[in-house]
Write an enzyme that holds these catalytic residues in place. Structure first.
Site, short mmCIF file in Angstrom:
data_model
loop_
_atom_site.label_atom_id
_atom_site.label_comp_id
_atom_site.label_asym_id
_atom_site.label_seq_id
_atom_site.Cartn_x
_atom_site.Cartn_y
_atom_site.Cartn_z
N HIS A 51 -53.99 30.32 5.32
CA HIS A 51 -54.26 29.92 6.71
C HIS A 51 -53.87 28.45 6.92
CE1 HIS A 51 -57.38 33.36 7.08
NE2 HIS A 51 -56.13 33.78 7.12
N HIS A 95 -52.71 29.70 12.25
CA HIS A 95 -52.77 30.98 11.52
C HIS A 95 -54.16 31.14 10.91
CE1 HIS A 95 -51.54 33.40 7.69
NE2 HIS A 95 -51.98 34.20 8.62
N PRO A 145 -44.11 32.84 11.36
CA PRO A 145 -44.10 31.60 10.58
C PRO A 145 -43.37 31.78 9.25
CG PRO A 145 -46.26 32.63 10.46
CD PRO A 145 -45.43 33.49 11.36
N SER A 170 -42.61 30.06 5.30
CA SER A 170 -43.53 29.52 4.31
C SER A 170 -43.73 28.03 4.58
CB SER A 170 -42.97 29.74 2.91
OG SER A 170 -41.68 29.18 2.83
N MET A 171 -44.70 27.43 3.90
CA MET A 171 -45.05 26.03 4.14
C MET A 171 -43.82 25.12 3.99
SD MET A 171 -47.97 23.92 2.10
CE MET A 171 -47.04 23.81 0.59
N HIS A 210 -44.39 39.75 9.77
CA HIS A 210 -45.42 38.78 10.17
C HIS A 210 -45.19 37.40 9.57
CE1 HIS A 210 -47.07 39.17 6.20
NE2 HIS A 210 -48.23 38.65 6.50
N GLY A 211 -44.19 37.27 8.73
CA GLY A 211 -43.96 35.97 8.11
C GLY A 211 -42.86 36.10 7.07
N GLY A 225 -43.50 36.42 3.59
CA GLY A 225 -43.92 37.38 2.57
C GLY A 225 -43.79 36.81 1.17
#
Lengths: 472, 133
Positions: free
Chosen positions: A201, A232, A370, A372-373, A396-397, A399
Site C-alpha cells: 500500500h 493504494h 500503478p 512498481s515503486m 491491476h498493476g 504484478g
C-alpha cells in the site's frame, strides 16, 4: 494441460478433465514462461472447476500465484446457478487505487517536494495505527460508513459531492448490510478508518509525464506537467476479518460443492450464506471507498498547508481491484446476470456503458494501473473489446515476480539510492518494507501495458512519473 | 525459532515444526509473531483462549487468526505459548502489549490462509502455512 497460442498476447488452456470451462491468459511468451514456474496456472485451472462459471476463467498479464484464485484472476458466475467465493475476492476486500489530479504543477511542487512528502508521511497514518487513524469510528457511525461508503465520508466533510460520481459504483455498494459484519471485524477495523496500512500500500505523488490521447486526457481533467496523487489501500482489518469470518462459516456448510483447493470454498450466490457474505463484502468495500476518500482529502489538505495556498483537486477515478460484483454481460449472444470476481484485476468499462459515469460516457471509464515503486504508472481507458473478452476487466498493476523474502536477499539499499538519485523522495517506516517492493521484484509495467493494449483490453491515455512515495 | 521460509511469489509461506503436536501449534503462534514484530519484551499478561478442534488443520488456522485479532485489537504479542490439543485447543499465551514507541511492526499479516495447509509427521510434527500479507 494443453496451452494454445491464440495471438501474441492471448494463450488458452483447453478444457479437460473436471474443468467446466477453458481458461485464457492475457500474457506474452516471456511472461508465460515465468508464470509456469509457480502455481499460477494451477490456481487458474482450479477456478474452472467452480459451479456456474461461464465462458472461461481469465488471467491478467500481471497475474501471479496467490491463494485460492491467482492474483490477476477473473471469473464470472451465473447468478442463478453459480457460486461466490471469498477466496476469489481476497482478504483485502476492495483494495483499490485512486487517482487525484491536483491544481499544482511540477514547477510549483519541485522546490517544496521534500517538505510536502515529509508532511504527508507524518499526517497520513501507516502500519499499525492503534488509535491514530484519521477518522476512527464505532457504533452507529461505523454502520453509516458500512452502508454509505464514500458518500458518508463526503457528508462528514472529507471531500466534495462531485467526487462521488468518479468512484466505482459512486463509492457506495447498495447491497451492503452492516449487520452481516461481525463484532470482531468492527472492533478490528473501525479504528483504522483513514489509514494506509502496510505491505504494497502506498501514497504517491506523480507528474503527468506523457499524454497519449489529448482529448480523453482533457475529459479526465489531466494535462502535461500536472501533479497527480495516487492512493493504494483497501478495507484494512475490517475486510481481513470479514473474509476470514465467512471462510470459517462456509466451512460448515454443505452444498455438495467440491473444490480443488480449500481456499476456494464457495457457496451458491443465491443461498442465505451467499447473500450474507455478499452483503458483508459490500459493507467492507464501502469501508474501503470511505478510507481512500478520507486519506486523499487529508493528503490534498496537507499539500495545501505546505504550499501555503488552497489546493483544488479533481478526482480522476477510484477503482476496486479485489471485489465480486453483480453485473450484466453478453455471453454467447445472451444477456446474463453474472457475479464477476476480480482478484487483483480492475473493472474497465467502455464508452457508453450504462455504469460508466456520465462525465466519461463518451470516452470510457478511467483505469488506474500503478507500476512498481519508482516506475511509471498509467491511466488507461476501458474498451468495447474488454467487455467481450474479459468481462470488462484488465490488470491491476505490475504484478510480482519475486517473493518478498527473495527480494530482501537480492536487493541492497543502493537500489533505493538509485531511485533517490532520480529525484524521487521515498519515505517509509522501514527500509525492509521498501526493499520488498523494489522494481526488480515486479514485472515491467511497460510490458504489462503493451499486452493490455495488444489484446485490445484498454487504451493508455496518460503516463505518470513518480516524484514522491510514502510506503506503509 | 522453529520455522523456515519457503518460496511464494506474493505472500509469506513457512514450514513450522515441533517435537510434539502441541509444540507445533505453539511454535506456529510464535513464528507468526516473529514474522510480524521485532524484538521481545518482558511478559505483562497471560491470555487464555479456546478454539474448536474438530479438524486440526482448521483449528490451526482458526487459532492463528484468533491471535491476529488479539494483536490488531489490543496489541497482544505472544512470546510464550502452551497448547493442549483435544476436542478444543486449550491455549495459554504469555506476552506483552505492543507499544509503538518501543516496538516495531516488521510486517502486517492480514490472515492465515488454507493454501498449502498440511499438518504431517515425520521425524517431527510439521505444518506448511501461507500468510496473506
Amino acid at each position: 494441460m494443453k496451452i494454445v497460442k491464440i495471438s501474441p498476447f492471448i494463450y488458452d488452456i483447453e478444457r479437460e478433465g473436471d474443468m467446466l470451462v477453458p481458461a485464457r491468459m492475457f500474457t506474452d511468451e516471456v511472461l508465460l514462461e515465468r508464470i509456469k514456474q509457480d502455481r499460477t496456472i494451477e490456481q487458474l485451472i482450479n477456478i474452472t472447476h467452480l459451479p456456474g462459471i461461464v465462458k472461461r476463467a481469465l488471467l491478467m498479464p500481471d497475474g501471479h500465484q496467490g491463494y485460492g484464485f491467482p492474483i490477476g484472476g477473473v471469473a464470472a458466475f451465473d447468478v442463478e446457478k453459480g457460486v461466490i467465493s471469498p477466496g476469489g475476492v481476497g482478504y483485502d476486500i476492495n483494495c483499490g487505487v485512486r487517482s487525484v489530479a491536483l491544481s499544482v504543477s511540477l514547477s510549483e511542487m519541485k522546490s517544496k517536494l521534500e517538505e510536502v512528502m515529509k508532511a504527508l508521511y507524518l499526517r497520513i497514518p501507516k502500519g499499525m495505527v492503534s488509535d491514530a487513524a484519521i477518522y476512527p469510528v464505532r457504533g452507529k457511525e461505523l454502520d453509516n460508513i458500512l452502508t454509505c461508503g464514500a458518500r458518508m465520508a463526503v457528508k462528514k466533510g472529507f471531500g466534495k459531492e462531485e467526487d462521488l460520481e468518479r468512484i466505482e459504483d459512486g463509492g457506495c455498494l447498495v447491497d451492503a448490510d452492516p449487520s452481516m459484519v461481525s463484532e470482531e471485524a468492527r472492533e478490528r477495523g473501525g479504528k483504522e478508518l483513514g489509514s494506509l496500512g502496510s505491505g504494497n500500500h502506498f501514497l504517491e505523488m506523480d507528474v503527468v509525464d506523457e499524454i497519449y490521447d489529448g482529448d480523453v486526457a482533457h475529459v479526465f481533467g489531466l494535462e502535461e506537467g500536472q501533479m497527480v496523487l495516487l492512493v493504494h489501500t483497501g478495507s484494512r482489518g475490517l475486510g481481513h476479518q470479514v473474509c476470514g469470518d465467512y471462510i470459517k462459516k462456509m466451512r460448515s456448510t454443505d452444498y455438495g460443492i467440491t473444490v480443488p483447493d480449500r481456499e476456494l470454498i464457495s457457496v451458491p450466490i443465491l443461498s442465505e450464506d451467499g447473500k450474507e457474505y455478499f452483503s458483508a463484502m459490500c459493507a467492507s468495500a464501502n469501508f474501503a471507498f470511505a478510507n481512500r476518500q478520507i486519506i486523499s482529502f487529508k493528503a490534498v489538505e496537507t499539500i495545501g498547508e505546505v504550499l501555503k495556498r488552497n489546493v483544488d483537486y479533481n478526482l480522476v477515478y477510484d477503482v476496486c481491484h479485489n471485489i465480486a460484483k453483480i453485473e450484466e454481460h453478453m455471453v454467447d449472444g445472451k444477456k446474463m446476470r453474472l457475479c464477476v470476481h476480480r482478484k487483483g484485476a480492475t473493472r474497465a468499462f467502455p464508452p457508453r456503458h450504462k455504469l460508466t459515469p456520465s462525465s466519461f460516457k463518451e470516452v470510457g471509464q478511467p483505469v488506474n494501473i500503478p507500476g512498481s515503486m519508482g516506475s511509471y504508472s498509467y491511466i488507461c481507458v476501458g474498451t468495447k473489446e474488454a467487455m467481450e473478452e474479459s468481462f470488462g476487466s484488465i490488470c491491476h498493476g505490475a504484478g510480482r515476480i519475486m517473493g518478498r523474502r527473495k527480494a530482501l536477499k537480492s536487493f541492497k539499499k543502493d537500489v533505493l539510492e538509485d531511485l533517490e538519485k532520480r529525484g524521487i523522495v521515498i519515505l517509509s517506516p522501514s527500509v525492509r518494507s521498501l526493499l520488498e517492493e523494489v522494481p526488480g521484484a515486479y514485472k515491467d509495467i511497460e510490458e504489462i501495458i503493451s499486452i493490455v493494449e495488444g489484446a485490445n483490453l484498454a487504451k493508455k491515455i496518460v503516463r505518470l512519473r513518480p516524484v514522491g512515495i510514502v510506503k506503509g | 525459532m522453529d520455522y523456515i521460509f519457503l518460496n511464494h511469489t506474493a505472500d509469506i509461506y513457512i514450514c513450522v515444526s515441533g517435537e510434539t503436536k502441541e509444540r507445533l501449534f505453539a511454535n506456529a503462534v510464535l513464528s507468526m509473531y516473529d514474522i510480524m514484530v521485532e524484538g521481545k519484551r518482558r511478559i505483562e499478561d497471560i491470555r487464555k483462549l479456546k478454539v474448536d478442534c474438530i479438524n486440526e488443520e482448521d483449528a490451526l488456522v482458526d487459532m492463528l487468526n484468533e491471535f491476529l485479532y488479539l494483536f490488531y485489537t489490543c496489541g497482544f504479542v505472544c512470546v510464550e505459548c502452551r497448547v493442549k490439543v483435544d476436542e478444543k485447543l486449550d491455549i495459554e499465551a504469555s506476552g506483552y502489549y505492543f507499544d509503538k514507541d518501543k516496538d516495531r511492526l516488521k510486517m502486517e499479516i492480514k490472515a492465515a490462509t488454507y493454501e498449502y495447509l498440511r499438518i504431517k509427521k515425520d521425524d517431527k510434527w510439521r505444518a506448511n502455512i501461507v500468510f496473506d500479507v
